[in-house]
Design an enzyme around this catalytic site. Structure first.
Site, PDB file in Angstrom:
ATOM      1  N   ARG A 137       0.843  -1.206   0.000  1.00  0.00           N
ATOM      2  CA  ARG A 137       0.000   0.000   0.000  1.00  0.00           C
ATOM      3  C   ARG A 137       0.865   1.238   0.000  1.00  0.00           C
ATOM      4  O   ARG A 137       2.017   1.211   0.389  1.00  0.00           O
ATOM      5  CB  ARG A 137      -0.914  -0.003   1.237  1.00  0.00           C
ATOM      6  CG  ARG A 137      -2.009  -1.050   1.162  1.00  0.00           C
ATOM      7  CD  ARG A 137      -2.929  -0.959   2.380  1.00  0.00           C
ATOM      8  NE  ARG A 137      -3.575   0.334   2.446  1.00  0.00           N
ATOM      9  CZ  ARG A 137      -3.664   1.070   3.565  1.00  0.00           C
ATOM     10  NH1 ARG A 137      -3.167   0.640   4.676  1.00  0.00           N
ATOM     11  NH2 ARG A 137      -4.274   2.243   3.531  1.00  0.00           N
ATOM     12  N   LYS A 201       3.521  -6.446  12.016  1.00  0.00           N
ATOM     13  CA  LYS A 201       2.721  -6.768  10.834  1.00  0.00           C
ATOM     14  C   LYS A 201       2.956  -8.224  10.394  1.00  0.00           C
ATOM     15  O   LYS A 201       4.086  -8.629  10.126  1.00  0.00           O
ATOM     16  CB  LYS A 201       3.106  -5.802   9.711  1.00  0.00           C
ATOM     17  CG  LYS A 201       2.223  -5.886   8.508  1.00  0.00           C
ATOM     18  CD  LYS A 201       2.026  -4.538   7.871  1.00  0.00           C
ATOM     19  CE  LYS A 201       1.488  -4.691   6.469  1.00  0.00           C
ATOM     20  NZ  LYS A 201       0.864  -3.474   5.983  1.00  0.00           N
ATOM     21  N   ARG A 337      -1.412   5.301  12.802  1.00  0.00           N
ATOM     22  CA  ARG A 337      -0.424   4.862  13.793  1.00  0.00           C
ATOM     23  C   ARG A 337      -1.039   4.938  15.170  1.00  0.00           C
ATOM     24  O   ARG A 337      -1.631   5.958  15.519  1.00  0.00           O
ATOM     25  CB  ARG A 337       0.811   5.749  13.757  1.00  0.00           C
ATOM     26  CG  ARG A 337       1.665   5.342  12.626  1.00  0.00           C
ATOM     27  CD  ARG A 337       2.839   6.210  12.362  1.00  0.00           C
ATOM     28  NE  ARG A 337       3.336   5.802  11.071  1.00  0.00           N
ATOM     29  CZ  ARG A 337       4.390   5.027  10.879  1.00  0.00           C
ATOM     30  NH1 ARG A 337       5.089   4.626  11.905  1.00  0.00           N
ATOM     31  NH2 ARG A 337       4.759   4.672   9.679  1.00  0.00           N
TER      32      ARG A 337
END
Ligand code: BTN
Length: 340
Positions: A137, A201, A337
């Site tokens: 992304r 992640k 975030r």
């Protein structure tokens, strides 16, 4: 529009070249002599050596020991279309129009998007052992080392207009989270669809929409899940990451199982979204929302906004309390975030 007729067999694996056949023989991690490899492929020992160089160019370490032959530094868990298919349950399998398994692509998303221009049936999927230009992304690169992770794309044609696809990104996040749960890992979702385990992640989703704005609307859903990050690639990843092997240890499922579970959940979710929209995914998304109630920073292309995340509305838009106002963000190139 009639569905384009697609050639049988449904399951398509590109014919292997000689380097790939040698790699398949070496995948067991054992020694294979140059003579034996040459005999299997009916080529000379010097040709075998040239193919070994090509295998090294894929980023794999090959040990060459005089008198014993060649061996990979570690065994490989290679993809196989039939093993992936075996993980897809009947209802989803009925929606799978075809599956390509490639050794090396620039990007599975780009590949399916290009193929769709010349007519591809909805529900067509593609996997690659490696991507040389994996896309993430916000213009990022998705590091895609050989036989390490899962890189999967699915093409789907929605009959309606693009306006109906505002929540698809969240629905796909839920589908991937469900597949990972079946693989043994409970993940959280960070709007719109980052897959996180303990703030690191584990995977990501890239949706690419094309076609007429008024419909039908073509979508390529790209999913990357970290399975076993090689040391050499770890340094290239520019965000905190985790892989399934690190979480599950010896219980880590094979890449074929992970790919099959993903395919199963994605095909189910795409069909459900086509019929019902985001509604049937909202409760699950909210249950997995790791930002709700936390202070966050939203990074827009030109700006940064801080506030408290309030979850998503029924259309899947992010709600943010900033000062005395509640702001709503529909999607787009933003990054969220969570304050530590
Ligand atoms: C993200 O940045 O979080 C999204 C990453 C998406 C990566 C996958 S890997 C398979 C597919 N092909 C690509 O080039 N990208 C997606």
């Amino acid at each position: 529009m009639p569905r384009p007729k697609f050639p049988d067999p449904l399951w398509y694996t590109r014919a292997m070249n000689q380097s790939e056949r040698i790699l398949q023989l070496l995948a067991d991690g054992r020694f294979h002599s140059g003579d034996q490899l040459g005999r299997e492929l009916r080529i000379s020992r010097s040709s075998v050596w040239k193919h070994i160089r090509q295998i090294e160019a894929l980023g794999l370490e090959v040990h060459a020991v005089p008198g014993r032959g060649y061996r990979l530094a570690a065994p490989l868990d290679l993809l196989a279309a039939d093993a992936v298919q075996g993980e897809v349950a009947a209802p989803a399998a009925a929606r799978l129009a075809g599956l390509e398994v490639h050794w090396d692509l620039d990007s599975t998303n780009r590949h399916l998007r290009a193929a769709a221009q010349s007519g591809l049936p909805s529900g067509y999927a593609c996997l690659a052992e490696r991507q040389s230009q994996g896309r993430g992304r916000r213009g990022r690169t998705w590091i895609s080392p050989f036989a390490a992770h899962v890189y999967l794309s699915v093409y789907w044609r929605f009959p309606g207009s693009a306006a109906a696809l505002g929540g698809l990104s969240l629905a796909i996040g839920v589908a991937v989270a469900r597949a990972l749960e079946r693989a043994g890992v409970e993940v959280g979702l960070k709007w719109p669809n980052d897959l996180l385990w303990q703030d690191r992640k584990l995977g990501g989703v890239l949706l690419e929409l094309f076609g007429e704005a008024t419909g039908p609307c073509d979508v390529v859903v790209g999913v990357g899940v970290n399975v076993a990050m090689p040391c050499a690639s770890a340094a290239l990843v520019d965000q905190p990451w985790v892989d399934l092997r690190g979480i599950l240890g010896p219980a880590c499922p094979s890449r074929n199982r992970v790919a099959g579970l993903l395919l199963d959940e994605l095909l189910t979710a795409l069909a459900d979204y086509e019929r019902h929209g985001l509604t049937v995914f909202l409760e699950d998304w909210r249950r997995r929302d790791i930002a709700a109630g936390h202070d966050v920073e939203l990074r827009l292309p030109q700006d940064r906004i801080t506030g408290t995340a309030l979850g998503v509305d029924d259309a899947g838009a992010l709600l943010l309390r900033s000062g005395s106002s509640t702001l709503r963000f529909a999607s787009g190139e933003v990054s969220l975030r969570i304050a530590p």
